[in-house]
Design a protein around this motif. Structure first.
Motif, PDB file in Angstrom:
ATOM      1  N   ALA A  11     -12.110   9.586  12.936  1.00 12.55           N
ATOM      2  CA  ALA A  11     -10.965  10.371  13.412  1.00 12.55           C
ATOM      3  C   ALA A  11     -10.512  11.320  12.303  1.00 12.55           C
ATOM      4  CB  ALA A  11      -9.830   9.460  13.851  1.00 12.55           C
ATOM      5  N   ARG A  12     -10.348  10.744  11.070  1.00 19.22           N
ATOM      6  CA  ARG A  12      -9.984  11.595   9.939  1.00 19.22           C
ATOM      7  C   ARG A  12     -10.204  10.859   8.621  1.00 19.22           C
ATOM      8  NH1 ARG A  12      -4.869   9.480  11.159  1.00 19.22           N
ATOM      9  NH2 ARG A  12      -3.486   9.251   9.385  1.00 19.22           N
ATOM     10  N   VAL A  13     -10.400  11.634   7.579  1.00 19.67           N
ATOM     11  CA  VAL A  13     -10.512  11.106   6.225  1.00 19.67           C
ATOM     12  C   VAL A  13      -9.113  11.044   5.640  1.00 19.67           C
ATOM     13  CG1 VAL A  13     -11.375  11.551   3.889  1.00 19.67           C
ATOM     14  CG2 VAL A  13     -12.863  11.960   5.864  1.00 19.67           C
ATOM     15  N   LEU A  14      -8.733   9.858   5.146  1.00 21.93           N
ATOM     16  CA  LEU A  14      -7.413   9.681   4.537  1.00 21.93           C
ATOM     17  C   LEU A  14      -7.435   9.932   3.036  1.00 21.93           C
ATOM     18  CD1 LEU A  14      -6.136   6.415   6.261  1.00 21.93           C
ATOM     19  CD2 LEU A  14      -5.502   8.759   6.792  1.00 21.93           C
ATOM     20  N   ASP A 105      -9.404  -4.708  -2.103  1.00 15.93           N
ATOM     21  CA  ASP A 105      -9.617  -3.417  -1.477  1.00 15.93           C
ATOM     22  C   ASP A 105      -8.370  -2.969  -0.738  1.00 15.93           C
ATOM     23  OD1 ASP A 105      -9.922  -5.466   0.394  1.00 15.93           O
ATOM     24  OD2 ASP A 105     -11.644  -4.581   1.382  1.00 15.93           O
ATOM     25  N   ILE A 106      -7.754  -3.903   0.020  1.00 11.89           N
ATOM     26  CA  ILE A 106      -6.621  -3.527   0.849  1.00 11.89           C
ATOM     27  C   ILE A 106      -5.677  -4.711   1.059  1.00 11.89           C
ATOM     28  CG2 ILE A 106      -7.831  -4.063   3.013  1.00 11.89           C
ATOM     29  CD1 ILE A 106      -6.438  -1.516   4.199  1.00 11.89           C
ATOM     30  N   LEU A 134      -5.686  -0.104  -1.752  1.00 10.14           N
ATOM     31  CA  LEU A 134      -4.907   0.346  -0.599  1.00 10.14           C
ATOM     32  C   LEU A 134      -3.874  -0.695  -0.211  1.00 10.14           C
ATOM     33  CD1 LEU A 134      -7.942   1.487   1.581  1.00 10.14           C
ATOM     34  CD2 LEU A 134      -6.520   2.942   0.111  1.00 10.14           C
ATOM     35  N   ARG A 135      -2.720  -0.208   0.271  1.00  9.68           N
ATOM     36  CA  ARG A 135      -1.688  -1.101   0.773  1.00  9.68           C
ATOM     37  C   ARG A 135      -1.078  -0.445   2.013  1.00  9.68           C
ATOM     38  NH1 ARG A 135       3.314  -2.283  -3.072  1.00  9.68           N
ATOM     39  NH2 ARG A 135       3.497  -0.036  -2.794  1.00  9.68           N
ATOM     40  N   LYS A 136      -0.853  -1.286   3.035  1.00  9.88           N
ATOM     41  CA  LYS A 136      -0.196  -0.829   4.264  1.00  9.88           C
ATOM     42  C   LYS A 136       1.204  -1.444   4.313  1.00  9.88           C
ATOM     43  CE  LYS A 136      -4.377  -0.752   7.113  1.00  9.88           C
ATOM     44  NZ  LYS A 136      -4.957  -1.313   8.362  1.00  9.88           N
ATOM     45  N   PRO A 137       2.204  -0.761   3.777  1.00  9.37           N
ATOM     46  CA  PRO A 137       3.558  -1.333   3.745  1.00  9.37           C
ATOM     47  C   PRO A 137       4.091  -1.699   5.129  1.00  9.37           C
ATOM     48  CG  PRO A 137       3.445   0.631   2.373  1.00  9.37           C
ATOM     49  CD  PRO A 137       2.143   0.543   3.118  1.00  9.37           C
ATOM     50  N   ASP A 138       3.760  -0.916   6.137  1.00  4.55           N
ATOM     51  CA  ASP A 138       4.287  -1.173   7.478  1.00  4.55           C
ATOM     52  C   ASP A 138       3.601  -2.347   8.183  1.00  4.55           C
ATOM     53  OD1 ASP A 138       6.025   0.936   7.136  1.00  4.55           O
ATOM     54  OD2 ASP A 138       4.743   2.377   8.174  1.00  4.55           O
ATOM     55  N   ALA A 139       2.524  -2.865   7.621  1.00  9.77           N
ATOM     56  CA  ALA A 139       1.806  -3.982   8.240  1.00  9.77           C
ATOM     57  C   ALA A 139       2.165  -5.324   7.611  1.00  9.77           C
ATOM     58  CB  ALA A 139       0.297  -3.766   8.124  1.00  9.77           C
ATOM     59  N   ALA A 140       2.944  -5.297   6.524  1.00  9.38           N
ATOM     60  CA  ALA A 140       3.226  -6.513   5.756  1.00  9.38           C
ATOM     61  C   ALA A 140       3.967  -7.560   6.588  1.00  9.38           C
ATOM     62  CB  ALA A 140       4.037  -6.169   4.520  1.00  9.38           C
ATOM     63  N   VAL A 149      -1.030  -0.539  -7.401  1.00 12.57           N
ATOM     64  CA  VAL A 149      -1.426  -0.077  -6.071  1.00 12.57           C
ATOM     65  C   VAL A 149      -2.019   1.316  -6.207  1.00 12.57           C
ATOM     66  CG1 VAL A 149      -0.631   0.541  -3.756  1.00 12.57           C
ATOM     67  CG2 VAL A 149       0.399  -1.411  -4.954  1.00 12.57           C
ATOM     68  N   GLY A 150      -3.201   1.493  -5.643  1.00 15.75           N
ATOM     69  CA  GLY A 150      -3.820   2.809  -5.669  1.00 15.75           C
ATOM     70  C   GLY A 150      -3.125   3.775  -4.729  1.00 15.75           C
ATOM     71  N   PHE A 151      -3.079   3.416  -3.442  1.00 15.43           N
ATOM     72  CA  PHE A 151      -2.510   4.289  -2.422  1.00 15.43           C
ATOM     73  C   PHE A 151      -1.810   3.460  -1.352  1.00 15.43           C
ATOM     74  CE2 PHE A 151      -6.442   6.202  -3.988  1.00 15.43           C
ATOM     75  CZ  PHE A 151      -6.057   7.505  -4.313  1.00 15.43           C
ATOM     76  N   ASP A 152      -0.651   3.896  -0.929  1.00 17.20           N
ATOM     77  CA  ASP A 152      -0.030   3.366   0.275  1.00 17.20           C
ATOM     78  C   ASP A 152      -0.536   4.203   1.445  1.00 17.20           C
ATOM     79  OD1 ASP A 152       1.521   1.244  -0.695  1.00 17.20           O
ATOM     80  OD2 ASP A 152       3.167   2.580  -1.240  1.00 17.20           O
ATOM     81  N   ILE A 153      -0.948   3.524   2.515  1.00 15.09           N
ATOM     82  CA  ILE A 153      -1.503   4.226   3.667  1.00 15.09           C
ATOM     83  C   ILE A 153      -0.782   3.784   4.942  1.00 15.09           C
ATOM     84  CG2 ILE A 153      -3.766   4.555   2.589  1.00 15.09           C
ATOM     85  CD1 ILE A 153      -4.801   2.230   4.390  1.00 15.09           C
ATOM     86  N   PRO A 154      -0.930   4.570   6.019  1.00 18.22           N
ATOM     87  CA  PRO A 154      -0.310   4.174   7.291  1.00 18.22           C
ATOM     88  C   PRO A 154      -0.960   2.911   7.857  1.00 18.22           C
ATOM     89  CG  PRO A 154      -1.223   6.414   7.410  1.00 18.22           C
ATOM     90  CD  PRO A 154      -1.617   5.836   6.095  1.00 18.22           C
ATOM     91  N   ASN A 155      -0.261   2.279   8.781  1.00 19.18           N
ATOM     92  CA  ASN A 155      -0.760   1.062   9.411  1.00 19.18           C
ATOM     93  C   ASN A 155      -1.806   1.415  10.476  1.00 19.18           C
ATOM     94  OD1 ASN A 155      -1.136  -1.548  10.203  1.00 19.18           O
ATOM     95  ND2 ASN A 155       0.782  -1.699  11.329  1.00 19.18           N
ATOM     96  N   GLU A 156      -2.962   1.849  10.002  1.00 19.83           N
ATOM     97  CA  GLU A 156      -4.086   2.187  10.855  1.00 19.83           C
ATOM     98  C   GLU A 156      -5.317   1.444  10.331  1.00 19.83           C
ATOM     99  OE1 GLU A 156      -4.312   6.516  12.072  1.00 19.83           O
ATOM    100  OE2 GLU A 156      -3.005   6.668  10.313  1.00 19.83           O
ATOM    101  N   PHE A 157      -6.252   1.168  11.223  1.00 19.44           N
ATOM    102  CA  PHE A 157      -7.473   0.499  10.803  1.00 19.44           C
ATOM    103  C   PHE A 157      -8.353   1.511  10.074  1.00 19.44           C
ATOM    104  CE2 PHE A 157     -11.773  -1.187  11.340  1.00 19.44           C
ATOM    105  CZ  PHE A 157     -11.573  -2.462  10.825  1.00 19.44           C
ATOM    106  N   VAL A 158      -8.753   1.163   8.843  1.00 19.25           N
ATOM    107  CA  VAL A 158      -9.542   2.083   8.021  1.00 19.25           C
ATOM    108  C   VAL A 158     -10.873   1.466   7.627  1.00 19.25           C
ATOM    109  CG1 VAL A 158      -7.575   3.383   7.114  1.00 19.25           C
ATOM    110  CG2 VAL A 158      -8.337   1.327   5.921  1.00 19.25           C
ATOM    111  N   VAL A 159     -11.819   2.342   7.353  1.00 19.65           N
ATOM    112  CA  VAL A 159     -13.149   1.939   6.905  1.00 19.65           C
ATOM    113  C   VAL A 159     -13.540   2.791   5.701  1.00 19.65           C
ATOM    114  CG1 VAL A 159     -13.931   1.168   9.182  1.00 19.65           C
ATOM    115  CG2 VAL A 159     -14.338   3.537   8.474  1.00 19.65           C
ATOM    116  N   GLY A 160     -14.599   2.358   5.043  1.00 20.39           N
ATOM    117  CA  GLY A 160     -15.141   3.107   3.917  1.00 20.39           C
ATOM    118  C   GLY A 160     -14.757   2.486   2.594  1.00 20.39           C
TER     119      GLY A 160
END
Length: 184
Positions: A11-14, A105-106, A134-140, A149-160
């Motif tokens: 869908a997109r590269v984060l 990783d996450i 990676l950290r998903k603050p909204d999924a905690a 923490v390297g990057f905070d990301i949205p609560n979406e399923f990510v790969v790579g």
């Protein structure tokens, strides 16, 4: 594998490969300073996802640091954590009296990492800290004291970059979201 190789699956590269490497270099510098030039620290990677993070973090460290690995399972073949943790591979090293840095990783729900941290603390280390790319603050679901923490990301399923969907996409150099047709 680059995102361009599988663009129809994404869908997109984060986060780009360049952004990941730059951030890992910064984190390695902070880790090295925190542990007084790497003295008496054991890096503990959580398999399989943390392989890429561990390898590249270690390459950015200016000196030698030992590592060990744990493999735990809390995911099935889906996109959500089950919350149930099983040890698939335990540490080889005795961590009594050692400073332990868990490399992840996450952090998603935090349930798995909370369990791992508690398990390691029960083994009488000098300290246990956490570094995650990676950290998903909204999924905690539980609060995790994460030093780096390297990057905070949205609560979406990510790969790579080590993260998978049904064991695929781990070798993608970037972190990206999958197109819905891949997992629906």
């Amino acid at each position: 594998m680059d995102a361009a190789d599988i663009q129809d699956d994404l869908a997109r590269v984060l986060i780009t490969e360049e952004e990941i490497q730059a951030r890992l270099a910064e984190l390695a510098e902070q880790v090295w300073a925190h542990y007084d030039d790497g003295q008496d620290v054991l890096l503990v990677g959580v398999l399989k996802g943390a392989v890429m993070v561990m390898a590249d973090l270690m390459r950015h460290l200016p000196g030698s640091v030992p590592m060990d690995w744990m493999a735990v399972s809390s995911y099935g073949s889906g996109t959500k954590s089950s919350g149930v943790v099983r040890i698939l591979k335990d540490l080889d090293a005795d961590i009594t009296g050692k400073h332990v840095l868990i490399v992840e990783d996450i952090i998603d729900s935090g349930l798995t990492l909370s369990w791992i941290r508690a398990n390691l603390l029960s083994r009488s280390p000098a300290s246990v800290e956490i570094l995650t790319l990676l950290r998903k603050p909204d999924a905690a679901k539980v609060e995790i004291d994460t030093r780096w923490v390297g990057f905070d990301i949205p609560n979406e399923f990510v790969v790579g970059y080590g993260l998978d969907f049904d064991e695929g996409y781990r070798n993608l150099r970037e972190v990206a979201t999958l197109a819905p047709h891949v997992y629906s």
